[in-house]
Design an enzyme around this catalytic site. Structure first.
Site, PDB file in Angstrom:
ATOM      1  N   HIS A 118       0.195   1.468  -0.293  1.00 52.57           N
ATOM      2  CA  HIS A 118       0.774   0.247  -0.871  1.00 52.57           C
ATOM      3  C   HIS A 118       1.540  -0.586   0.150  1.00 52.57           C
ATOM      4  CE1 HIS A 118       0.597   2.137  -5.184  1.00 52.57           C
ATOM      5  NE2 HIS A 118      -0.582   1.761  -4.736  1.00 52.57           N
ATOM      6  N   CYS A 126       2.937 -13.258   7.082  1.00 48.13           N
ATOM      7  CA  CYS A 126       3.014 -14.697   6.822  1.00 48.13           C
ATOM      8  C   CYS A 126       1.915 -15.111   5.845  1.00 48.13           C
ATOM      9  CB  CYS A 126       2.890 -15.493   8.116  1.00 48.13           C
ATOM     10  SG  CYS A 126       2.976 -17.269   7.821  1.00 48.13           S
ATOM     11  N   CYS A 129      -0.205 -18.005   8.227  1.00 40.17           N
ATOM     12  CA  CYS A 129      -1.015 -17.659   9.410  1.00 40.17           C
ATOM     13  C   CYS A 129      -1.398 -16.174   9.455  1.00 40.17           C
ATOM     14  CB  CYS A 129      -0.295 -18.053  10.691  1.00 40.17           C
ATOM     15  SG  CYS A 129       1.126 -17.013  11.096  1.00 40.17           S
ATOM     16  N   CYS A 146       8.209 -17.739   8.713  1.00 40.58           N
ATOM     17  CA  CYS A 146       7.494 -17.218   9.881  1.00 40.58           C
ATOM     18  C   CYS A 146       8.002 -17.892  11.164  1.00 40.58           C
ATOM     19  CB  CYS A 146       6.003 -17.498   9.700  1.00 40.58           C
ATOM     20  SG  CYS A 146       4.991 -16.941  11.084  1.00 40.58           S
ATOM     21  N   GLU A 214       8.754  16.483 -14.158  1.00 37.43           N
ATOM     22  CA  GLU A 214       8.232  16.042 -15.466  1.00 37.43           C
ATOM     23  C   GLU A 214       6.729  16.250 -15.547  1.00 37.43           C
ATOM     24  OE1 GLU A 214      10.255  14.462 -17.742  1.00 37.43           O
ATOM     25  OE2 GLU A 214      12.018  14.495 -16.404  1.00 37.43           O
TER      26      GLU A 214
HETATM   27  P1  OAD Z   1       6.941   6.542 -10.577  1.00 36.98           P
HETATM   28  O1  OAD Z   1       8.321   5.980 -10.608  1.00 36.98           O
HETATM   29  O2  OAD Z   1       5.951   6.012 -11.534  1.00 36.98           O
HETATM   30  O3  OAD Z   1       6.995   8.123 -10.760  1.00 36.98           O
HETATM   31  C1  OAD Z   1       7.918   8.901 -10.055  1.00 36.98           C
HETATM   32  C2  OAD Z   1       7.663  10.349 -10.427  1.00 36.98           C
HETATM   33  O4  OAD Z   1       8.514  11.158  -9.622  1.00 36.98           O
HETATM   34  C3  OAD Z   1       7.960  10.715 -11.879  1.00 36.98           C
HETATM   35  O5  OAD Z   1       6.835  11.394 -12.434  1.00 36.98           O
HETATM   36  C4  OAD Z   1       9.172  11.640 -11.795  1.00 36.98           C
HETATM   37  O6  OAD Z   1       9.158  12.670 -12.775  1.00 36.98           O
HETATM   38  C5  OAD Z   1       9.001  12.229 -10.409  1.00 36.98           C
HETATM   39  N1  OAD Z   1      10.245  12.697  -9.757  1.00 36.98           N
HETATM   40  C6  OAD Z   1      11.510  12.262  -9.932  1.00 36.98           C
HETATM   41  N2  OAD Z   1      12.350  12.940  -9.140  1.00 36.98           N
HETATM   42  C7  OAD Z   1      11.598  13.835  -8.435  1.00 36.98           C
HETATM   43  C8  OAD Z   1      11.887  14.818  -7.455  1.00 36.98           C
HETATM   44  N3  OAD Z   1      13.131  15.037  -7.006  1.00 36.98           N
HETATM   45  N4  OAD Z   1      10.859  15.558  -6.960  1.00 36.98           N
HETATM   46  C9  OAD Z   1       9.590  15.358  -7.399  1.00 36.98           C
HETATM   47  N5  OAD Z   1       9.266  14.443  -8.323  1.00 36.98           N
HETATM   48  C10 OAD Z   1      10.249  13.679  -8.837  1.00 36.98           C
HETATM   49  O7  OAD Z   1       6.443   6.382  -9.053  1.00 36.98           O
HETATM   50  P2  OAD Z   1       4.969   6.335  -8.492  1.00 36.98           P
HETATM   51  O8  OAD Z   1       4.080   7.267  -9.212  1.00 36.98           O
HETATM   52  O9  OAD Z   1       5.093   6.461  -7.022  1.00 36.98           O
HETATM   53  O10 OAD Z   1       3.430   0.352  -7.022  1.00 36.98           O
HETATM   54  O11 OAD Z   1       4.580   4.849  -8.835  1.00 36.98           O
HETATM   55  C11 OAD Z   1       3.350   4.370  -8.409  1.00 36.98           C
HETATM   56  C12 OAD Z   1       3.441   2.906  -8.119  1.00 36.98           C
HETATM   57  O12 OAD Z   1       3.991   2.206  -9.233  1.00 36.98           O
HETATM   58  C13 OAD Z   1       4.369   2.513  -6.994  1.00 36.98           C
HETATM   59  O13 OAD Z   1       3.801   2.687  -5.719  1.00 36.98           O
HETATM   60  C14 OAD Z   1       4.643   1.080  -7.275  1.00 36.98           C
HETATM   61  C15 OAD Z   1       4.930   1.204  -8.744  1.00 36.98           C
HETATM   62  O14 OAD Z   1       4.820   0.084  -9.506  1.00 36.98           O
HETATM   63  C16 OAD Z   1       3.455  -0.895  -6.604  1.00 36.98           C
HETATM   64  O15 OAD Z   1       4.497  -1.502  -6.397  1.00 36.98           O
HETATM   65  C17 OAD Z   1       2.099  -1.466  -6.380  1.00 36.98           C
END
Ligand code: OAD
Length: 242
Positions: A118, A126, A129, A146, A214
């Protein structure tokens, strides 16, 4: 055999172990996750902050939010989970880290083969450009311009509705297809195409392991599940292996 010993055994036997990480792996250093209680998407609407439409509607608003996140990210170092994952790679047990995170902490921790699906919040691009620049700290002016052409800069991250960088996606697919052990750490498995990688690995015969306090949609295809913080599990695994 206890679950930890099973994972240690699987790491010893694996010829190509790959880790897919998400926001949960950085939660332990105080960077909020997106989903779940206290998550960023509880307080903010993604469509107002993380889409190209939102950016062009109100670049200053979007940049204020990213500048705040940059302050957070630049003030944090890697946590135990990033560090032990890097050490597992150095010791030859982990071959690649595919991350959805934009905080750059895997690279700072010393992981070498990192695929940033991501993009990176530590980099700007920019919109006129296309010039990219690595930042040494949070942007100073909002919205930033920029230095080469005066165009509007944007964070070099992937927003909803945008395609993933082609090179990163093809490297991620390649690593996933090669894997025989696939660790899914700290991701809710809600955002595609990243969320499809564990199932792809499983179809190719890899053992899927979930490390997440979770339950998630990945849980049902995982052969081993650790309901604990990533840092705790990875430290225990590393200590057992060394
Ligand atoms: P999420 O915020 O959706 O999920 C985070 C996960 O981490 C959850 O399932 C929690 O239970 C778990 N968690 C919390 N604390 C933890 C710990 N100490 N150890 C292990 N796990 C833990 O985050 P992502 O799955 O990364 O995208 O989200 C995916 C994408 O959604 C992101 O990259 C971003 C977001 O919108 C974009 O911005 C394109």
């Amino acid at each position: 055999m206890g679950p930890l010993n099973r994972l240690v055994g699987a790491l010893r036997e694996a010829s190509h172990c790959v880790a897919l990480t998400g926001a949960g792996i950085s939660a332990e250093v105080g960077i909020p996750t997106f989903r779940g209680s206290g998550g960023l998407w509880e307080r903010h609407r993604p469509e107002e902050l993380a889409t190209p439409e939102a950016f062009w509607r109100d670049p200053e608003k979007v940049w204020r939010w990213y500048a705040w996140r940059q302050e957070l990210v630049f003030s944090r170092g890697p946590g135990p989970a990033h560090t032990y994952l890097a050490r597992l790679e150095e010791a030859g047990y982990v071959k690649a880290v595919i991350t959805q995170n934009v905080d750059g902490l895997h690279i700072l921790a010393g992981s070498r083969n990192v695929v940033e699906l991501h993009g990176s919040i530590r980099r700007v691009r920019c919109t006129r450009c296309g010039h990219r620049e690595e930042l040494a700290g949070p942007v100073r002016e909002v919205p930033p311009r920029c230095a080469r052409c005066g165009g509007l800069l944007r964070p070099d991250v992937v927003w909803f509705g945008e395609e993933l960088p082609r090179d990163a996606l093809s490297r991620a697919l390649e690593e996933t297809e090669k894997s025989d052990l696939f660790l899914v750490i700290g991701t809710s498995g809600a955002v595609y195409p990243a969320a499809a990688l564990p199932a792809l690995a499983a179809r190719r015969g890899a053992v899927v392991v979930e490390i997440n306090p979770e339950e998630t949609p990945i849980t049902r295809i995982a052969s081993m599940v650790f309901r604990a913080p990533a840092g705790e599990v990875l430290r225990a695994v590393y200590e057992e292996l060394s």
